[in-house]
Design a protein around this motif. Structure first.
Motif, short mmCIF file in Angstrom:
data_model
loop_
_atom_site.label_atom_id
_atom_site.label_comp_id
_atom_site.label_asym_id
_atom_site.label_seq_id
_atom_site.Cartn_x
_atom_site.Cartn_y
_atom_site.Cartn_z
N ALA A 220 8.42 14.60 4.85
CA ALA A 220 9.08 15.03 6.09
C ALA A 220 8.18 15.96 6.90
CB ALA A 220 10.40 15.73 5.76
N ALA A 221 7.41 16.81 6.23
CA ALA A 221 6.56 17.77 6.94
C ALA A 221 5.28 17.13 7.49
CB ALA A 221 6.20 18.93 6.02
N ALA A 222 4.82 16.04 6.88
CA ALA A 222 3.58 15.38 7.30
C ALA A 222 3.69 13.88 7.08
CB ALA A 222 2.39 15.95 6.53
N PRO A 223 4.50 13.18 7.89
CA PRO A 223 4.69 11.75 7.69
C PRO A 223 3.43 10.93 7.83
CG PRO A 223 5.68 12.48 9.76
CD PRO A 223 5.30 13.71 9.00
N GLY A 224 2.42 11.45 8.54
CA GLY A 224 1.19 10.70 8.73
C GLY A 224 0.42 10.42 7.45
N ARG A 225 0.69 11.19 6.39
CA ARG A 225 -0.02 10.96 5.13
C ARG A 225 0.27 9.60 4.52
NH1 ARG A 225 1.08 16.82 2.16
NH2 ARG A 225 -0.11 18.12 3.64
N ALA A 226 1.38 9.02 4.86
CA ALA A 226 1.76 7.73 4.28
C ALA A 226 1.15 6.54 5.02
CB ALA A 226 3.29 7.59 4.27
N LEU A 227 0.52 6.78 6.16
CA LEU A 227 0.09 5.67 7.01
C LEU A 227 -1.06 4.85 6.42
CD1 LEU A 227 0.28 7.29 10.57
CD2 LEU A 227 1.77 5.52 9.62
N VAL A 228 -2.14 5.50 6.00
CA VAL A 228 -3.32 4.77 5.54
C VAL A 228 -3.03 3.94 4.28
CG1 VAL A 228 -5.66 5.00 4.62
CG2 VAL A 228 -4.99 6.28 6.66
N PRO A 229 -2.40 4.52 3.23
CA PRO A 229 -2.10 3.68 2.06
C PRO A 229 -1.21 2.48 2.40
CG PRO A 229 -1.83 6.00 1.53
CD PRO A 229 -2.01 5.92 3.01
N ALA A 230 -0.22 2.69 3.27
CA ALA A 230 0.67 1.59 3.63
C ALA A 230 -0.07 0.52 4.43
CB ALA A 230 1.86 2.13 4.43
N ALA A 231 -0.94 0.93 5.35
CA ALA A 231 -1.70 -0.04 6.14
C ALA A 231 -2.65 -0.84 5.26
CB ALA A 231 -2.48 0.68 7.24
N LEU A 232 -3.27 -0.19 4.27
CA LEU A 232 -4.17 -0.88 3.36
C LEU A 232 -3.43 -1.94 2.56
CD1 LEU A 232 -6.91 -1.20 1.98
CD2 LEU A 232 -6.28 0.67 0.44
N ALA A 233 -2.25 -1.60 2.05
CA ALA A 233 -1.46 -2.56 1.28
C ALA A 233 -1.06 -3.75 2.14
CB ALA A 233 -0.23 -1.88 0.70
N ALA A 234 -0.71 -3.50 3.40
CA ALA A 234 -0.33 -4.59 4.30
C ALA A 234 -1.52 -5.49 4.59
CB ALA A 234 0.23 -4.02 5.60
N ALA A 235 -2.71 -4.89 4.78
CA ALA A 235 -3.90 -5.68 5.08
C ALA A 235 -4.29 -6.59 3.92
CB ALA A 235 -5.06 -4.75 5.43
N LEU A 236 -4.04 -6.15 2.70
CA LEU A 236 -4.40 -6.96 1.52
C LEU A 236 -3.35 -8.03 1.21
CD1 LEU A 236 -5.75 -4.14 -0.84
CD2 LEU A 236 -7.08 -5.81 0.47
N SER A 237 -2.10 -7.77 1.55
CA SER A 237 -1.02 -8.67 1.11
C SER A 237 -0.70 -9.77 2.12
CB SER A 237 0.25 -7.86 0.81
OG SER A 237 0.67 -7.12 1.95
N LEU A 238 -0.88 -9.54 3.41
CA LEU A 238 -0.49 -10.57 4.38
C LEU A 238 -1.25 -11.88 4.21
CD1 LEU A 238 1.22 -11.52 6.67
CD2 LEU A 238 -0.33 -10.38 8.29
N PRO A 239 -2.58 -11.89 3.95
CA PRO A 239 -3.24 -13.17 3.71
C PRO A 239 -2.68 -13.93 2.52
CG PRO A 239 -4.86 -11.46 4.19
CD PRO A 239 -3.55 -10.77 4.00
N VAL A 240 -2.19 -13.20 1.52
CA VAL A 240 -1.57 -13.86 0.36
C VAL A 240 -0.27 -14.53 0.77
CG1 VAL A 240 -0.63 -13.51 -1.95
CG2 VAL A 240 -2.65 -12.22 -1.22
N VAL A 241 0.52 -13.84 1.62
CA VAL A 241 1.77 -14.43 2.11
C VAL A 241 1.48 -15.70 2.91
CG1 VAL A 241 3.84 -14.03 3.49
CG2 VAL A 241 2.79 -12.12 2.27
N ALA A 242 0.47 -15.64 3.75
CA ALA A 242 0.19 -16.76 4.65
C ALA A 242 -0.41 -17.96 3.92
CB ALA A 242 -0.74 -16.30 5.77
N PHE A 243 -1.31 -17.70 2.96
CA PHE A 243 -2.08 -18.81 2.40
C PHE A 243 -2.05 -18.87 0.87
CE2 PHE A 243 -4.28 -17.47 6.39
CZ PHE A 243 -3.92 -18.57 7.14
#
Length: 370
Positions: A254-277
């Motif tokens: 709650a005090a620093a929500p930005g800390r969650a951004l990079v790990p979440a973006a990395l996981a999305a970048a790795l997983s979407l190609p698996v979903v698609a192909f």
């Protein structure tokens, strides 16, 4: 419940893309433009979004829901590309008034508890995401055509509009009650933090219903799973999103929500190609779970930053973010053109590159805030 209602219904055009092509005679490019019409309606909707800082949030939300229901009914009665696009455009504009009238009021009500409250709202939105394909699947089983689904949904939204009009909403923030809207908006526009967040949010917004539409079409037409199983496999991302939103209040500080951004973006970048192909159904579903989960955490963190960045100007800040995000409104049509020219795999490849761009910009945002 505003997110639940909106996500339930905004998935429906994407879920019936193939039915629209067969019934109305659309190409993939035209289908992509119809889907883009929902986003293009935001060119009008951003005015309503900024107005939430100054006018009655109750009437903004209620009248938005009224127009939303009317647009759904018009969509269900459409017999041409022009009619479908016009209905989608009005639908998109109305949804901004409907959603942001509620969302800006929620910022005032939630206070420091905003990330947890946003997570709860978005969890209900994810339930709506899951209900949408289930609705289409059930309609197909009982022989209830796509037009009947839209007409029924429009009637439900008209009833929801009446319910919203009966509720009590907090008034506009004291800071902006006597402020000059033009000067306030100029201050938001010149804030570099807002501009960078707007680009990131605009990229994330591309990973929505149109992505699922082309994914379903690919799994059906290219991978050979058939229409029913294609919808079920795509639902892995929706289930992951529901889980992510349910836990986002714990995962996003709650005090620093930005800390969650990079790990979440990395996981999305790795997983979407698996979903698609992904070569197997299990990989597609598993990748979808990770992609949906990480996307939910990313969105909750970024949304918390946007809504609290400039106190008392949540609506104006959101309007600027939405306006810049409109630069990508035509992206589904671009994907459709790629699919018409080189196949659905080429179109999905464009989507698969988006999370990597999000990751790069999020890392830049983090350096700017440190």
């Amino acid at each position: 419940m505003v997110g639940f209602a909106d996500e339930w219904f905004t998935f429906l055009p994407a879920g019936v893309l193939e039915a629209l092509r067969e019934d109305v005679g659309l190409s993939y490019a035209q289908g992509g433009l119809v889907l883009a019409g929902l986003s293009l309606g935001g060119t009008v909707g951003i005015v309503f979004q900024a107005a939430a800082d100054y006018v009655s949030r109750r009437w903004l939300a209620a009248l938005g829901a009224l127009a939303y229901g009317g647009a759904m009914i018009a969509f269900g009665l459409s017999t041409s590309f022009i009619m479908l696009f016009a209905a989608a455009f009005v639908w998109g504009a109305a949804s901004d008034a409907f959603i942001h009238g509620c969302e800006v009021a929620l910022v005032d009500l939630a206070g420091d508890d905003l990330p947890r409250v946003i997570g709860r709202v978005n969890a209900w939105s994810a339930v709506g995401d899951l209900l949408a394909p289930a609705t289409l699947a059930m309609a197909a089983i009982v022989g209830f055509g796509w037009r009947g689904v839209f007409l029924t949904g429009g009637g439900l939204m008209l009833a929801y509009s009446a319910w919203l009009a009966s509720q009590r909403f907090p008034p506009p923030h004291a800071r902006t009650a006597d402020a000059e809207p033009g000067l306030d908006l100029l201050a938001v526009i010149t804030d570099r933090r807002v501009l960078l967040m707007a680009v990131i949010m605009g990229l994330f917004a591309l990973l929505d219903e149109p992505l699922l539409a082309f994914l379903i079409a690919y799994l059906d037409q290219v991978a050979g799973y058939g229409p029913g199983l294609a919808v079920i496999l795509s639902a892995g991302a929706l289930v992951g999103g529901l889980l992510g939103h349910s836990l986002a209040g714990r995962l996003v500080p709650a005090a620093a929500p930005g800390r969650a951004l990079v790990p979440a973006a990395l996981a999305a970048a790795l997983s979407l190609p698996v979903v698609a192909f992904g070569p197997q159904a299990g990989l597609i579903v598993g990748g979808g779970l990770v992609f949906g989960f990480s996307g939910a955490v990313f969105y909750t963190a970024l949304q918390s930053l946007v809504l609290t960045l400039r106190p008392g100007q949540a609506g104006s800040t959101g309007a600027v973010v939405s306006a810049i995000g409109l630069a990508g409104a035509g992206f589904p049509a671009l994907v459709g053109l790629a699919a018409d020219a080189w196949g659905l795999a080429a179109g999905l490849g464009l989507y698969a590159a988006i999370p990597a761009a999000m990751l790069a910009l999020t890392m830049l945002l983090g350096r700017g805030r440190s």
